[in-house]
Design an enzyme around this catalytic site. Structure first.
Site, PDB file in Angstrom:
ATOM      1  N   GLU A  39       0.728  -1.281  -0.052  1.00 54.33           N
ATOM      2  CA  GLU A  39       0.017   0.023   0.024  1.00 54.33           C
ATOM      3  C   GLU A  39       1.088   1.275   0.119  1.00 54.33           C
ATOM      4  O   GLU A  39       1.707   1.457   1.002  1.00 54.33           O
ATOM      5  CB  GLU A  39      -0.894  -0.024   1.318  1.00 54.33           C
ATOM      6  CG  GLU A  39      -1.730  -0.929   1.465  1.00 54.33           C
ATOM      7  CD  GLU A  39      -2.764  -1.416   0.356  1.00 54.33           C
ATOM      8  OE1 GLU A  39      -2.949  -0.338  -0.340  1.00 54.33           O
ATOM      9  OE2 GLU A  39      -3.177  -2.388   0.103  1.00 54.33           O
TER      10      GLU A  39
HETATM   11  N1  LIG Z   1       1.094   5.192   2.044  1.00 49.89           N
HETATM   12  C1  LIG Z   1       0.802   5.528   3.280  1.00 49.89           C
HETATM   13  O1  LIG Z   1       0.344   4.853   4.121  1.00 49.89           O
HETATM   14  C2  LIG Z   1       2.401   6.215   3.756  1.00 49.89           C
HETATM   15  C3  LIG Z   1       2.915   6.995   2.990  1.00 49.89           C
HETATM   16  N2  LIG Z   1       4.078   7.469   3.501  1.00 49.89           N
HETATM   17  C4  LIG Z   1       4.825   8.760   2.706  1.00 49.89           C
HETATM   18  O2  LIG Z   1       6.203   8.210   2.707  1.00 49.89           O
HETATM   19  C5  LIG Z   1       6.703   9.465   3.029  1.00 49.89           C
HETATM   20  C6  LIG Z   1       8.098   9.265   4.011  1.00 49.89           C
HETATM   21  O3  LIG Z   1       7.635   8.649   5.271  1.00 49.89           O
HETATM   22  P1  LIG Z   1       8.761   7.461   5.960  1.00 49.89           P
HETATM   23  O4  LIG Z   1       8.151   7.219   7.047  1.00 49.89           O
HETATM   24  O5  LIG Z   1      10.025   7.933   5.390  1.00 49.89           O
HETATM   25  O6  LIG Z   1       8.090   6.104   4.962  1.00 49.89           O
HETATM   26  P2  LIG Z   1       8.996   4.979   4.712  1.00 49.89           P
HETATM   27  O7  LIG Z   1       8.522   4.540   3.561  1.00 49.89           O
HETATM   28  O8  LIG Z   1      10.567   5.610   4.630  1.00 49.89           O
HETATM   29  O9  LIG Z   1       8.948   3.923   6.090  1.00 49.89           O
HETATM   30  C7  LIG Z   1       7.841   3.081   6.168  1.00 49.89           C
HETATM   31  C8  LIG Z   1       8.321   1.720   6.806  1.00 49.89           C
HETATM   32  O10 LIG Z   1       9.626   1.273   5.991  1.00 49.89           O
HETATM   33  C9  LIG Z   1      10.555   1.035   6.672  1.00 49.89           C
HETATM   34  N3  LIG Z   1      11.531   1.127   6.130  1.00 49.89           N
HETATM   35  C10 LIG Z   1      12.312   2.093   5.424  1.00 49.89           C
HETATM   36  N4  LIG Z   1      13.414   1.613   4.627  1.00 49.89           N
HETATM   37  C11 LIG Z   1      13.735   0.337   4.992  1.00 49.89           C
HETATM   38  C12 LIG Z   1      14.646  -0.680   4.677  1.00 49.89           C
HETATM   39  N5  LIG Z   1      15.491  -0.304   3.868  1.00 49.89           N
HETATM   40  N6  LIG Z   1      14.424  -1.693   5.018  1.00 49.89           N
HETATM   41  C13 LIG Z   1      13.560  -2.363   6.106  1.00 49.89           C
HETATM   42  N7  LIG Z   1      12.500  -1.144   6.275  1.00 49.89           N
HETATM   43  C14 LIG Z   1      12.584   0.015   5.829  1.00 49.89           C
HETATM   44  C15 LIG Z   1      10.699   2.177   7.957  1.00 49.89           C
HETATM   45  O11 LIG Z   1      11.352   1.964   8.821  1.00 49.89           O
HETATM   46  P3  LIG Z   1      11.983   3.210   9.674  1.00 49.89           P
HETATM   47  O12 LIG Z   1      10.901   3.990  10.161  1.00 49.89           O
HETATM   48  O13 LIG Z   1      13.025   2.602  10.468  1.00 49.89           O
HETATM   49  O14 LIG Z   1      12.676   4.036   8.588  1.00 49.89           O
HETATM   50  C16 LIG Z   1       9.042   2.074   8.038  1.00 49.89           C
HETATM   51  O15 LIG Z   1       8.808   1.010   9.007  1.00 49.89           O
HETATM   52  C17 LIG Z   1       5.625  10.552   3.701  1.00 49.89           C
HETATM   53  O16 LIG Z   1       5.984  11.653   3.731  1.00 49.89           O
HETATM   54  C18 LIG Z   1       4.599   9.798   2.877  1.00 49.89           C
HETATM   55  O17 LIG Z   1       4.594  10.548   1.490  1.00 49.89           O
HETATM   56  C19 LIG Z   1       4.555   7.621   4.934  1.00 49.89           C
HETATM   57  C20 LIG Z   1       3.420   6.879   5.694  1.00 49.89           C
HETATM   58  C21 LIG Z   1       2.471   6.073   5.056  1.00 49.89           C
END
Ligand SMILES: NC(=O)C1=CN([C@@H]2O[C@H](COP(=O)(O)OP(=O)(O)OC[C@H]3O[C@@H](n4cnc5c(N)ncnc54)[C@H](OP(=O)(O)O)[C@@H]3O)[C@@H](O)[C@H]2O)C=CC1
Ligand SMILES: O=C(O)CCC(=O)C(=O)O
Length: 483
Positions: free
Chosen positions: A249
């Site tokens: 998602e």
């Molecule tokens: N579709 C949705 O529901 C969402 C969209 N977003 C979008 O994403 C943007 C950034 O948000 P952000 O929090 O940085 O979202 P991310 O996509 O970076 O993070 C989502 C999850 O992925 C994990 N993750 C990131 N990189 C890795 C990796 N290499 N290996 C394993 N796990 C990983 C993060 O861990 P960690 O937190 O430790 O980095 C977190 O648990 C927001 O501004 C928004 O635009 C954000 C949240 C929800």
């Protein structure tokens, strides 16, 4: 300041670590409020050992016993709702009312899939051979890795855990670093409800240190992810060479369309709810508002009045309508999007900045309306994930549908209209997974299939019975009982 320590659940044990990760309250990010274990890569590999052992036990646990554990977890979440909601507010920043809804919906997920765990999905099918009884059945797929974001720190893990566990899988859950404690409340409820050791494990820690161990373990059968497109696409590419099922998602650039015959006040109320609840940090938040040119100015006036009345403040304050964003990083990002839009010619009708004074230590952004937005601006295309709407005028329903579809994303869209014909045409022609008419782009129930088209998702849906397709595989069984 007192920093609370929370242990994580790994292999059926609550466990700490030698080093810890700090969690901050977005209302005041100067001091951490909670710390959670920083697990090492070695511990993560041990967690997969536990999950594989947990799966062997759980898949043989009678489905009715699994259902009882999930239903008990739902009732524990409800009993503990006040404490858990406060925990969500403290690390995420949303309002207490929003957090209470989140606890309730997380409980709903476990209750709903507890019901499904009671059903044996499968069927008898004819066989061309005599004296042969052939059937097919659904069975769990194994160890599921779930990676979740911070915006709905209870609901998003619950949306994945409940169907995965109901179907008999084991789960390794990696919550966002900003909001790990909500996942620990969920794990506590499932553990206390009697979930066997290793069936759910929560990986907290510094992602850069544990990512390889987390993603490359050969025992992962499926990866379910919610979060940014950038990370989602990276994960998809990384697991592509392996036989790992993938579900995602991702982002959205959700449009609400207001036609000339719509009830403008009702449409504005729905747009405000969809755009500014959770400070706009929802994948389904309305972020583009398309208004028929003949009612554009009248609608903008009503919308402006409603948005101006929103009270910004700490989530724990009962008077607050809009809380802070989750982090400084997120706040800076949203302000950056607004700044770029203004440079490219958008007009700030309301908000556009961060509040000063008492709220300056928090990650707030004033609720923002950007008008005169055009298709050349980045704000038209990019996900903002904050309390910002971009307004654009259109001429006629066909023009509106073309503008809605002018996006790499395809998650949610809403139409406000008094025309049934327009409603059906909108539903048929808009390329989004979720379509709303005279209601909000956000807020889908646990039994509604959920997930986006185009760059917003993957083929597998979440929620409802659809989710069970991702967490199960189909086996055909032919039994010849004659001589
Ligand atoms: N579709 C949705 O529901 C969402 C969209 N977003 C979008 O994403 C943007 C950034 O948000 P952000 O929090 O940085 O979202 P991310 O996509 O970076 O993070 C989502 C999850 O992925 C994990 N993750 C990131 N990189 C890795 C990796 N290499 N290996 C394993 N796990 C990983 C993060 O861990 P960690 O937190 O430790 O980095 C977190 O648990 C927001 O501004 C928004 O635009 C954000 C949240 C929800
Ligand atoms: O609007 C909904 O029902 C779901 C929202 C969501 O999943 C999200 O914001 O991540």
């Amino acid at each position: 300041m007192f920093v609370r320590t929370m242990e994580t659940l790994a292999g059926g044990e609550w466990t700490g670590s030698e080093t810890w990760v700090d969690v901050f309250d977005p209302v005041d990010v100067r001091q951490p409020v909670v710390r959670v274990p920083a697990l090492t890569a070695e511990r993560v590999t041990g967690i997969y050992d536990a999950a594989a052992a947990g799966f062997a036990v759980w898949k043989r646990t009678p489905a009715l016993a699994r259902a009882k554990i999930l239903a008990k977890a739902a009732s524990l979440l409800r009993v503990r709702a006040a404490e858990i909601a406060l925990g969500v507010v403290t690390e995420n920043g949303k309002t207490l009312a929003e957090a209470r809804v989140e606890v309730e919906k997380a409980a709903d997920f476990f209750e709903y899939y507890a019901g499904h765990a009671r059903e044996a999905y499968g069927s008898l099918v004819h066989d061309v051979r005599p004296d042969t009884r052939t059937s097919f059945q659904r069975e769990p797929i194994g160890v599921v890795l779930a990676i979740t974001p911070w915006n709905d720190p209870l609901i998003t893990p619950a949306r994945k855990l409940a169907p995965a566990l109901a179907a008999g899988n084991a789960v390794v859950l990696k919550p966002a670093s900003e909001t790990p404690t909500s996942a620990l409340y969920l794990a506590r409820a499932l553990h206390d409800a009697g979930l066997p050791a290793g069936v759910l494990n929560v990986v907290t820690g510094r992602t850069s240190e544990i990512s390889d161990a987390l993603l490359d373990d050969p025992r992962i059968a499926a990866l379910t992810f919610t979060g940014s497109n950038e990370v989602g696409e990276g994960l998809r590419a990384r697991i592509a060479p392996r036989n790992v099922r993938f579900q995602a998602e991702l982002g959205g650039k959700n449009a609400s369309v207001v036609l000339a015959g719509a009830d403008l006040a009702a449409a504005a109320t729905a747009v405000v709810a969809a755009a500014f609840a959770q400070a706009g940090q929802r994948c389904t938040a309305t972020s583009r508002v398309l208004v028929d040119r003949t009612v554009h100015d009248a609608f903008l006036a009503v919308l402006r009045e409603k948005v101006a009345a929103l009270r910004l403040g700490p989530g724990q304050d009962a008077a607050t309508d809009v809380g802070p964003l989750v982090s400084r990083n997120q706040q800076d990002g949203v302000l950056g999007h607004i700044g770029a839009a203004v440079k490219q010619g958008a007009r700030v009708e309301l908000g556009g900045d961060a509040p000063a004074g008492d709220l300056a230590n928090g990650c707030y952004v004033n609720p923002t309306i950007l008008a005169d937005v055009t298709g050349e601006m980045d704000i038209w295309r990019d996900e903002v994930f904050g309390p910002v709407v971009a307004l654009r005028a259109f001429d006629g329903l066909d023009g509106a549908i073309a503008l809605v579809n002018d996006s790499p994303y395809g998650l949610a869209a809403a139409l406000f209209s008094d025309s049934l014909e327009a409603a059906y045409r909108f539903a048929d022609e808009v390329e989004c997974g979720q379509i709303a008419v005279n209601t909000t782009t956000s807020g889908w129930d646990v039994h509604h299939p959920f997930g986006g088209f185009k760059d917003s998702g993957s083929a597998f849906k979440e929620q409802g019975t659809e989710a069970l397709h991702f967490y199960t595989r189909v086996k055909s069984v032919a039994i010849h009982f004659g001589r």
